[in-house]
Motif scaffolding. Structure first.
Motif, PDB file in Angstrom:
ATOM      1  N   UNK A 323       0.820  -1.219  -0.028  1.00 20.82           N
ATOM      2  CA  UNK A 323      -0.006   0.013  -0.033  1.00 20.82           C
ATOM      3  C   UNK A 323       0.805   1.400  -0.208  1.00 20.82           C
ATOM      4  N   UNK A 324       1.951   1.126   0.673  1.00 21.59           N
ATOM      5  CA  UNK A 324       2.912   2.362   0.591  1.00 21.59           C
ATOM      6  C   UNK A 324       3.444   2.686  -0.578  1.00 21.59           C
ATOM      7  N   UNK A 325       3.937   1.510  -1.281  1.00 21.00           N
ATOM      8  CA  UNK A 325       4.321   1.774  -2.712  1.00 21.00           C
ATOM      9  C   UNK A 325       3.323   2.169  -3.720  1.00 21.00           C
ATOM     10  N   UNK A 326       1.826   1.624  -3.380  1.00 12.76           N
ATOM     11  CA  UNK A 326       0.683   1.920  -4.272  1.00 12.76           C
ATOM     12  C   UNK A 326       0.526   3.820  -3.926  1.00 12.76           C
ATOM     13  N   UNK A 327       0.740   4.220  -2.667  1.00 13.64           N
ATOM     14  CA  UNK A 327       0.511   5.457  -2.510  1.00 13.64           C
ATOM     15  C   UNK A 327       1.411   6.533  -3.159  1.00 13.64           C
TER      16      UNK A 327
END
Length: 345
Positions: A323-327
């Motif tokens: 999710x961090x990478x997606x953000x």
């Protein structure tokens, strides 16, 4: 009857698993020596220089984290980051964008906050904003790319933190992300939850137990950070050695939405570090790359750079890391698009 299993030796495979990060770094270094001794020596110099560069921030953050634990002041920090979630997310994002700590230096503080049960939404807001810019980076960006670019990058950092933290907050309310920490940190968090709050003793060195606690926290945090930073900087040196800047310049030239999207994606593997990336982007823009693509490259690369990304991977479970990478990707593309629109008006 005494439970003899408590004194059983740790299986060899488990010992290897615990030391796997050190072993990966050693294997990479040995592989470089086998391929090219000159490359291995250059890697050692790069890693040593990088570690020396972050050491002031790293030592300060380790000392603050150990001090807060030994004195009991971590309870105050945890309480300060609780309450109105919207307010905490905004404050955390602003602190992340304005704090002088690098992505490596904030790891022990982030770990301490997660262990103390501070909401992931506030932590994520800080985490997303912190790698993008800091005061020294802001000044350097003004000098290299201009004031408007520096202000845009600061707003992008804060906006990314607020957006990411807000989405995490909404997901948490829906029942997601109840278990975010890796097992070794989760065990410490569970221990802290069952331990009764202790009084705060600012002069902790007068108490032997608190002195021991300070030493333990400082040593364990330093070793924890050391293994991940060593791997991060080793990988970064390989990236610099095998991904020529000329290739990036050729690929990211042009205008429109396509280069912004491409700069966002390529910013993840091709980013070097915040200071090296500024003159690179300046040169790319001189060759025809749009300002929006430059902004997307800097934001995506900053959040997903090796030290920043491995810091997240080391502390939280894979779904949170994803999710961090997606953000980072969505936020960087949005920041590039909005900056492109703002500069074209």
């Amino acid at each position: 009857m005494i439970d003899t299993s408590l004194f059983a030796p740790t299986p060899f495979w488990r010992q290897i698993k615990r030391q796997r990060i050190w072993l990966i770094s050693a294997a990479l270094l040995l592989g470089m020596f086998a391929i090219s001794p000159a490359l291995a020596i250059a890697n050692i110099r790069f890693v040593a220089t990088a570690l020396f560069g972050v050491s002031p921030f790293l030592l300060l953050s380790v000392a603050l984290a150990a001090y807060s634990t030994a004195t009991g002041a971590d309870q105050l920090i945890a309480r300060a980051l609780r309450g109105n979630p919207v307010k905490m997310i905004i404050i955390a994002a602003m602190i992340g964008g304005l704090s002088p700590f690098c992505s490596c230096g904030v790891i022990p503080l982030i770990a301490a906050l997660l262990v103390m049960g501070v909401p992931l939404s506030a932590v994520m807001a800080f985490w997303l904003a912190s790698p993008v810019i800091d005061p020294s980076m802001f000044v350097l960006t003004v000098g290299v790319l201009g004031q408007s670019f520096a202000i845009g990058k600061l707003l992008a950092a804060i906006g990314l933190g607020v957006a990411g933290g807000s989405l995490i907050h909404l997901a948490s309310k829906a029942g997601y992300f109840s278990d975010v920490l890796r097992p070794e940190l989760a065990a410490r968090a569970n221990m802290n939850r069952v331990t009764e709050p202790k009084p705060i003793v600012w002069a902790f060195w007068r108490d032997a137990a608190r002195r021991a606690r300070f030493g333990y926290e400082a040593r364990s945090t330093t070793l924890f950070l050391g293994k991940w930073l060593l791997l991060a900087f080793t990988l970064e040196s390989l990236l610099l050695a095998y991904v020529p800047a000329e290739m990036i310049a050729t690929t990211l030239g042009g205008t429109g939405l396509g280069p912004i999207a491409l700069a966002t994606v390529l910013g993840v593997p091709a980013y070097m570090n915040g200071y090296a990336a500024l003159p690179l982007v300046d040169g790319l823009m001189g060759q025809g790359m749009s300002a929006g693509a430059g902004m997307a490259f800097l934001v995506a690369g900053g959040v997903t750079s090796m030290p920043a990304a491995l810091a997240v991977w080391a502390l939280v479970r894979p779904p949170v890391f994803a999710l961090y990478i997606g953000f980072a990707l969505v936020g960087a593309f949005s920041a590039g698009l909005l900056f492109q629109l703002a500069t074209s008006l």
